[in-house]
Design an enzyme around this catalytic site. Structure first.
Site, PDB file in Angstrom:
ATOM      1  N   ASP A 157     -19.330 -51.065  82.852  1.00 18.48           N
ATOM      2  CA  ASP A 157     -20.617 -50.463  82.203  1.00 18.48           C
ATOM      3  C   ASP A 157     -21.217 -49.835  83.368  1.00 18.48           C
ATOM      4  O   ASP A 157     -22.081 -50.460  84.263  1.00 18.48           O
ATOM      5  CB  ASP A 157     -21.340 -51.658  81.733  1.00 18.48           C
ATOM      6  N   SER A 214     -30.131 -49.316  73.139  1.00 18.90           N
ATOM      7  CA  SER A 214     -29.877 -50.453  74.034  1.00 18.90           C
ATOM      8  C   SER A 214     -30.666 -49.978  75.505  1.00 18.90           C
ATOM      9  O   SER A 214     -31.100 -51.256  76.233  1.00 18.90           O
ATOM     10  CB  SER A 214     -28.487 -50.663  74.193  1.00 18.90           C
ATOM     11  N   HIS A 272     -25.943 -48.885  81.245  1.00 18.83           N
ATOM     12  CA  HIS A 272     -27.209 -49.806  81.411  1.00 18.83           C
ATOM     13  C   HIS A 272     -27.393 -50.253  82.918  1.00 18.83           C
ATOM     14  O   HIS A 272     -26.746 -49.825  83.817  1.00 18.83           O
ATOM     15  CB  HIS A 272     -26.715 -51.326  80.727  1.00 18.83           C
TER      16      HIS A 272
END
Length: 434
Positions: free
Chosen positions: A408, A160, A411
């Site tokens: 998060d 990802s 990312h």
């Protein structure tokens, strides 16, 4: 007699007058031609000098152009303009020339990365520019890149975080061709973006472990026990073996002490299927060995360029930069300014293994580079989505009221840090190593 003498004297005097007049005219004519000769000589000299200066200017321009185009590289990914390490530098706040695109105007933006859309108010994370210590990164120009890649295919292969970089590239390109035809198709593990006018494909292929694994489903892959099928890469690689540019990333999914290696098939349950618990670094090297051998035997060296992006750091340990442990990256609005900062979550041993295999590829005649983005990304604790993204699970009341519980810090918001990773890629592609 006297009269004759008078006439002779008069005639003689008249002759002298005419001779003096002739001398005057001759002198004027001579001076005229001398002045003309001097003027012509001066003009010739000026023209010659101008031509010389013009020639000199052209030579200087060509020299500068050669210096700009002359990017040298060793096999560890140390790219340089005149031996300048692009990956060693600092972040500079620049709200005039950055961001390179508007996040809200990227129609294909992934909702997990659209921090502004999901309520982030402090947008300073968009305005930081990476400045190498001894040179400048060439400014990203999407049209130049599309022309360079005309009729070619680029494939980002990995997890990802590699998809994060791919999404950045799609937004960088789309912002420059907003009204020109383009397509986006999903086909299992493959997402294909195409700029039709240039016949350029910019694709992403989900392959988080490099080899076949139980994490291969691009949407349903939350597994705690990772199982890798030993030396099995063909199932994936046949989907990108025709690429002109390959950009690999495989790191975050390996971060556990041991992994299981399957010797056999996922599909066929039989007595020959064997599982082996292997220490992480040993398993990672096995995967890189298989990856190297596949490239060595299947990829056209004269056509395909190979890049491997080093590990993308996480910022889950706020105590490392002097904040309460539970804060993670949630409250962060500025980079880390301490040069050389390195977190506990980044493993240099894994990077050394990647470097080793990039060197092996180069020794086999590949145009292969490592994009060393780890150190520069370590500084950017301010640039993660945190709670400002779409979460695919329904969050509980506790998660909503305690953001750090479900934040998060892995990312990256877009526009943001991955745009710089693509600026490195752009520099390599448009100014290739000699």
């Amino acid at each position: 007699m006297k009269e004759t003498r008078k006439q002779f004297i008069a005639a003689s005097s008249l002759g002298m007058k005419f001779n003096f007049l002739h001398l005057q005219i001759a002198f004027v004519v001579a001076m005229f031609f001398l002045l003309m000769a001097a003027y012509v000589s001066r003009e010739i000299s000026r023209t010659s000098s101008s031509s010389s200066r013009s020639s000199s200017s052209t030579e200087v321009y060509d020299q500068k152009k050669d210096m700009i185009n002359e990017i040298t590289s060793d096999t560890t990914g140390q790219t340089a303009f005149s031996s300048c390490d692009l990956f060693s530098g600092r972040w500079v706040f620049d709200n005039k020339s950055y961001p390179l695109y508007k996040g809200r105007q990227c129609s294909l933006m992934n909702e997990e990365l659209a921090c502004e859309m999901y309520g982030r108010k402090n947008l300073n994370y968009q305005y930081w520019r990476w400045q190498p210590h001894h040179c400048d990164l060439p400014r990203f120009d999407a049209i130049d890149l599309l022309e360079k890649l005309r009729n070619k295919r680029v494939v980002y292969v990995g997890d990802s975080l590699n998809r994060n970089q791919w999404m950045s590239m799609v937004c960088l390109i789309e912002s420059s061709i907003p009204d020109r035809p383009k397509t986006l198709h999903y086909n299992g593990s493959l997402i294909a973006f195409k700029a039709l006018e240039y016949n350029v494909s910019i694709d992403f292929y989900w392959e988080p472990m490099l080899l076949e694994s139980n994490c291969d489903d691009p949407t349903n892959h939350r597994v705690s026990e990772r199982i890798i099928r030993g030396q099995s890469i063909e199932k994936h690689a046949r989907n990108w073996n025709d690429a002109d540019v390959l950009v690999f990333n495989s790191y975050i999914w390996w971060r556990q002490l041991k992994l299981k290696i399957l010797w056999g098939s996922f599909e066929n349950v039989d007595a020959d299927r064997i599982y082996e618990d292997v220490e992480m670094l040993k398993a990672y090297e096995m995967a890189l060995t298989t990856w190297f051998e596949w490239l060595d035997s299947h990829v056209n060296r004269s056509k395909t360029r190979v890049f491997f992006v080093s590990s993308s750091p996480t910022h889950n340990r706020a105590e490392e930069w002097g904040k309460p442990k539970k804060h993670k990256c949630f409250y962060e609005t500025e980079p880390i300014y301490e040069e050389g900062y390195w977190s506990m979550d980044s493993d240099p041993n894994m990077m050394r293994l990647v470097e080793k295999y990039i060197n092996k590829l180069s020794s086999q005649g590949f145009n292969a580079q490592m994009l060393n983005i780890t150190q520069l990304s370590e500084y950017r604790k301010d640039a993660h989505p945190s709670m400002h993204r779409k979460f695919w699970d329904q969050l509980t009341h506790e998660q909503l009221t305690t953001p750090n519980y479900h934040t998060d810090c892995t990312h990256w918001c877009l526009p943001g840090v991955p745009d710089v990773w693509n600026e490195f890629l752009y520099a390599y592609l448009l100014y290739p190593p000699s």
